[in-house]
Design a protein around this motif. Structure first.
Motif, short mmCIF file in Angstrom:
data_model
loop_
_atom_site.label_atom_id
_atom_site.label_comp_id
_atom_site.label_asym_id
_atom_site.label_seq_id
_atom_site.Cartn_x
_atom_site.Cartn_y
_atom_site.Cartn_z
N ARG A 64 69.50 48.51 75.70
CA ARG A 64 70.35 48.85 74.55
C ARG A 64 71.77 49.12 75.00
O ARG A 64 72.05 49.25 76.19
CB ARG A 64 69.79 50.02 73.76
CG ARG A 64 69.78 51.38 74.45
CD ARG A 64 69.40 52.51 73.49
NE ARG A 64 68.09 52.38 72.89
CZ ARG A 64 67.86 52.08 71.60
NH1 ARG A 64 68.87 51.91 70.78
NH2 ARG A 64 66.63 52.00 71.14
N LEU A 153 77.67 40.05 85.21
CA LEU A 153 76.33 40.46 85.68
C LEU A 153 75.31 39.45 85.18
O LEU A 153 74.50 39.74 84.29
CB LEU A 153 76.01 41.88 85.17
CG LEU A 153 76.94 42.99 85.70
CD1 LEU A 153 76.92 44.21 84.81
CD2 LEU A 153 76.56 43.37 87.13
N ILE A 192 60.80 48.91 90.11
CA ILE A 192 61.56 49.05 91.36
C ILE A 192 63.04 49.03 90.99
O ILE A 192 63.52 48.07 90.40
CB ILE A 192 61.23 47.91 92.34
CG1 ILE A 192 59.72 47.87 92.62
CG2 ILE A 192 62.02 48.07 93.65
CD1 ILE A 192 59.27 46.70 93.49
N ALA A 196 71.29 51.60 85.98
CA ALA A 196 71.33 51.75 84.52
C ALA A 196 70.18 50.99 83.85
O ALA A 196 69.60 51.46 82.86
CB ALA A 196 72.67 51.24 83.99
N GLN A 200 66.75 52.70 81.81
CA GLN A 200 66.36 52.33 80.44
C GLN A 200 64.92 51.82 80.40
O GLN A 200 64.16 52.13 79.49
CB GLN A 200 67.30 51.25 79.88
CG GLN A 200 68.70 51.77 79.56
CD GLN A 200 69.56 50.74 78.82
OE1 GLN A 200 69.36 49.54 78.96
NE2 GLN A 200 70.53 51.20 78.06
N LEU A 359 61.63 55.67 98.35
CA LEU A 359 61.52 54.58 99.33
C LEU A 359 62.20 54.93 100.66
O LEU A 359 62.01 54.23 101.65
CB LEU A 359 62.11 53.29 98.76
CG LEU A 359 61.34 52.72 97.57
CD1 LEU A 359 62.03 51.48 97.03
CD2 LEU A 359 59.90 52.39 97.96
N ALA A 387 63.98 45.97 88.68
CA ALA A 387 65.26 46.34 88.05
C ALA A 387 66.27 46.46 89.19
O ALA A 387 66.94 47.48 89.36
CB ALA A 387 65.11 47.66 87.31
N PHE A 390 72.13 42.81 90.21
CA PHE A 390 72.75 41.48 90.09
C PHE A 390 73.68 41.20 91.27
O PHE A 390 74.23 42.12 91.88
CB PHE A 390 73.58 41.41 88.80
CG PHE A 390 72.74 41.61 87.57
CD1 PHE A 390 72.20 40.53 86.90
CD2 PHE A 390 72.47 42.90 87.09
CE1 PHE A 390 71.41 40.71 85.77
CE2 PHE A 390 71.68 43.09 85.96
CZ PHE A 390 71.15 41.98 85.30
P1 NAP Z 1 72.17 48.24 89.83
O1 NAP Z 1 72.96 49.32 89.24
O2 NAP Z 1 72.75 47.43 90.92
O3 NAP Z 1 70.81 48.91 90.32
C1 NAP Z 1 69.88 48.21 91.07
C2 NAP Z 1 68.82 49.17 91.52
O4 NAP Z 1 67.84 48.47 92.28
C3 NAP Z 1 69.36 50.27 92.42
O5 NAP Z 1 68.66 51.46 92.16
C4 NAP Z 1 69.04 49.73 93.81
O6 NAP Z 1 68.94 50.72 94.80
C5 NAP Z 1 67.69 49.10 93.53
N1 NAP Z 1 67.33 48.11 94.52
C6 NAP Z 1 67.98 46.96 94.80
N2 NAP Z 1 67.35 46.31 95.79
C7 NAP Z 1 66.29 47.07 96.13
C8 NAP Z 1 65.29 46.93 97.11
N3 NAP Z 1 65.26 45.89 97.93
N4 NAP Z 1 64.35 47.89 97.19
C9 NAP Z 1 64.40 48.95 96.37
N5 NAP Z 1 65.32 49.15 95.44
C10 NAP Z 1 66.26 48.21 95.33
O7 NAP Z 1 71.67 47.20 88.73
P2 NAP Z 1 71.31 47.45 87.20
O8 NAP Z 1 70.55 48.70 87.03
O9 NAP Z 1 70.72 46.20 86.70
O10 NAP Z 1 72.71 47.66 86.55
C11 NAP Z 1 73.78 46.76 86.78
C12 NAP Z 1 74.85 46.98 85.75
O11 NAP Z 1 74.44 46.42 84.50
C13 NAP Z 1 75.14 48.42 85.41
O12 NAP Z 1 75.89 49.08 86.39
C14 NAP Z 1 75.85 48.26 84.10
O13 NAP Z 1 77.19 47.93 84.29
C15 NAP Z 1 75.11 47.09 83.47
N6 NAP Z 1 74.15 47.61 82.49
C16 NAP Z 1 74.67 47.90 81.26
C17 NAP Z 1 73.84 48.45 80.31
C18 NAP Z 1 74.43 48.79 78.98
O14 NAP Z 1 75.61 48.69 78.75
N7 NAP Z 1 73.70 49.24 78.07
C19 NAP Z 1 72.52 48.69 80.58
C20 NAP Z 1 72.02 48.37 81.83
C21 NAP Z 1 72.85 47.83 82.79
P3 NAP Z 1 70.24 51.07 95.70
O15 NAP Z 1 71.15 51.80 94.77
O16 NAP Z 1 69.70 51.88 96.80
O17 NAP Z 1 70.82 49.76 96.15
#
Ligand code: NAP
Length: 546
Positions: A64, A153, A192, A196, A200, A359, A387, A390
């Motif tokens: 959302r 993203l 995993i 953000a 969610q 982890l 999760a 990107f």
């Molecule tokens: P992210 O913020 O890059 O988070 C990825 C998660 O996966 C992190 O917790 C990361 O841990 C973990 N991860 C990655 N590789 C892993 C591995 N090999 N083993 C274990 N854990 C691993 O990605 P996201 O949550 O998809 O969010 C990306 C962006 O999308 C957000 O910052 C935001 O800008 C946007 N978004 C927007 C909305 C909205 O507006 N409503 C909602 C969701 C997302 P580490 O931190 O240790 O790397």
């Protein structure tokens, strides 16, 4: 502006357009609408089988808005604003996708969008001053101008863990979630990642899953979203106040409805500071992040007091002390990474059906047909959700073989970090425009607000080129150097540049994305808009027009 020279490719008929747009998300859709009004022939190539971009792909449970719904929709059509009712202050993904389909229908966009068409290469033809674009299915087209509307993203990345494909249950990355909602009732589910998206997903899956195991590598500071339905009176008030809503967004640093507080966090009495933070924590949306003390982003001590406030909240909300401590970030301060907004996220860890696996203590060793194995335990699952983020901002460009003058690859040019002019054009890549590209204000913004600015600026530019019979535009190397320096200078004081996150181009799951650079523009949307307007008013200074 039509392309005169034409080559016919053995793969089939080569179609010519004035403009090719890659992507039918929010930016590609609006760009198509405006360019068609200029009388240009436009083709949009879209990898998905529908419009919506981010909101088409990210159908994960719980997806959302974190922006107020009414600050997120397009502002360009009063009729559209008045006819669309948002049901919640922060709408869920299915509603946003319905909205974008409504926009596509209303403005008859789909007749110029070719769906299920992934662009794999874009080669600049210097002799013809145009771009040759090739699709995954072998199709080809060419156009004088190429506009990327690929989103910051849009390239989901899976972790490098042995055995992912061997899992016998259902599995998906959040950015490629199934089109039909998944029923988690009675199932053992793994999530995993705790960014953000993970947050969610976790809070939604925990409502119905028989058991949920969260695999966390790095905790983030999360803050309450405080979502609620929009009643009839509020709906009417919103519709009557759109000009004020958008004016407020225009005036704020990152185009949200929240304005930064310019008092210094440590200069005000502790009680007053606490009351201010308490107020922000109790209010809907991103106020706690972008409406907080401005010096929280630059002064470690100011940041510490805000971080400590949020840490106290985590400790209050999570009953098990050991679990609470695992959920507290140790390697960065509040707001130096994207703040996930949540609804009962921390309370999820008080449920009997939820387990948090750290982890750092027990890393995942392999995925197995029945589940996964950490260095400590084996876990069986019915569903595994990745999760894991990107390949942000430049990743979408890296996936396309983009070659400019002299056959130079964009990927090579950006190997040491992106270089652009205004985050919209790249020296050596004439007639290529990058909506919400790296170093563009759109990367750190309530994104549709910056999308509209980008798209309108590009449409004005296209009109100018058409009216003046220019067929080629490219920035000078000097203009690009100056902008790139400005981007880094603006970011240099920010604590977020000293932390690993996608803002800085870090993604351990992608080869070569292990050194910090800076992918955003942190100078603010108003300053960026002013600069873009000034460039245009001065006859597109910094660009060479031919
Ligand atoms: P992210 O913020 O890059 O988070 C990825 C998660 O996966 C992190 O917790 C990361 O841990 C973990 N991860 C990655 N590789 C892993 C591995 N090999 N083993 C274990 N854990 C691993 O990605 P996201 O949550 O998809 O969010 C990306 C962006 O999308 C957000 O910052 C935001 O800008 C946007 N978004 C927007 C909305 C909205 O507006 N409503 C909602 C969701 C997302 P580490 O931190 O240790 O790397």
């Amino acid at each position: 502006m039509s392309v005169e020279t034409e080559k016919v490719h053995p793969a089939g008929q080569l179609e010519n357009f004035d403009v090719i747009i890659i992507g039918a998300g929010m930016s590609g859709m609006y760009q198509l609408h405006l360019l068609r009004k200029l009388g240009l022939s436009v083709r949009v190539f879209e990898a998905g089988d529908g419009v919506g971009g981010t909101w088409y792909w990210n159908r994960y449970p719980g997806a959302r808005f974190d922006s107020e719904s009414y600050s997120y929709g397009y502002s360009f059509s009063e009729e559209l604003l008045q006819e669309w009712d948002w049901s919640e202050h922060f709408a869920a993904q299915p509603e946003t996708l319905r909205y974008l389909n409504h926009v596509a229908d209303k403005f008859d966009l789909c007749r110029d969008i070719q769906f299920s068409s992934r662009v794999v290469s874009a080669i600049f033809d210097e002799a013809g001053t145009c771009w040759d674009v090739a699709l995954e299915d072998g199709g080809r087209a060419r156009a004088r101008f190429l506009i990327t509307a690929i989103g910051p993203l849009s390239v989901p990345t899976l972790p490098k863990i042995e055995g992912i494909e061997e899992f016998q249950g259902q599995w998906f990355h959040t950015g490629e979630a199934p089109h039909e909602p998944v029923d988690f009732a009675g199932k053992r589910v793994a999530v995993i990642g705790t960014g953000a998206t993970g947050v969610q997903t976790i809070q939604e899956v925990a409502k119905t899953a028989r058991h949920l195991t969260v695999f966390q590598r790095s905790p983030n500071y999360c803050a309450p979203l405080h979502n609620s339905p929009i009643d009839g009176d509020t709906q009417a008030r919103i519709k009557a106040s759109y000009p004020e809503i958008f004016a407020k967004c225009r005036a704020s640093h990152s185009a949200f409805l929240h304005k930064a507080d310019h008092r210094r966090a440590l200069e005000i009495p502790a009680e007053e500071r606490e009351a201010f933070l308490e107020k922000l924590y109790g209010e809907p949306g991103f106020g706690i992040w972008v409406g907080n003390f401005r010096d929280m982003f630059t002064d470690q001590k100011a940041n510490d007091v805000v971080s400590e406030f949020v840490i106290r909240k985590i400790r209050q909300r999570v009953h098990n002390r050991e679990v609470a401590e695992k959920l507290i970030p140790r390697d960065h301060g509040f707001g130096t990474r994207r703040v996930p907004l949540e609804t009962n996220y921390y309370e999820v860890y008080n449920q009997d059906n939820v387990l948090l696996v750290d982890l750092n203590e027990t890393p995942i060793e392999r995925i197995m047909p029945s589940g996964l194995e950490t260095s400590g335990d084996a876990h069986d699952f019915d569903v595994i959700i990745y999760a894991t983020g990107f390949d942000a901002v430049t990743g979408g460009f890296d996936r396309i073989d983009i070659r400019g003058e002299g056959g130079r690859k964009l990927k090579d040019k950006w190997a040491g970090g992106p270089r652009t002019y205004l985050g919209l054009q790249i020296a050596g890549f004439p007639n290529l425009l990058t909506l919400v590209g790296p170093h563009n204000a759109g990367t750190f913004c309530n994104i549709p607000r910056c999308i509209e600015q980008n798209v309108e600026w590009v449409a004005d530019l296209m009109g100018y080129l058409k009216d003046n019979n220019y067929t080629c535009i490219a920035p000078t190397a000097e203009a690009e150097d100056t902008w790139t320096e400005h981007v880094y200078e603006t970011a240099s004081e920010l604590l977020m540049t000293k932390v690993d996150s996608w803002f800085n181009g870090i993604n351990p799951n992608v080869e070569g994305k292990d050194k910090r650079t800076f992918l955003l523009y942190a100078g603010g949307a108003p300053a960026y808009r002013e600069k873009c307007d000034e460039v245009a008013a001065n006859g597109y200074e910094g660009f060479v027009l031919r």
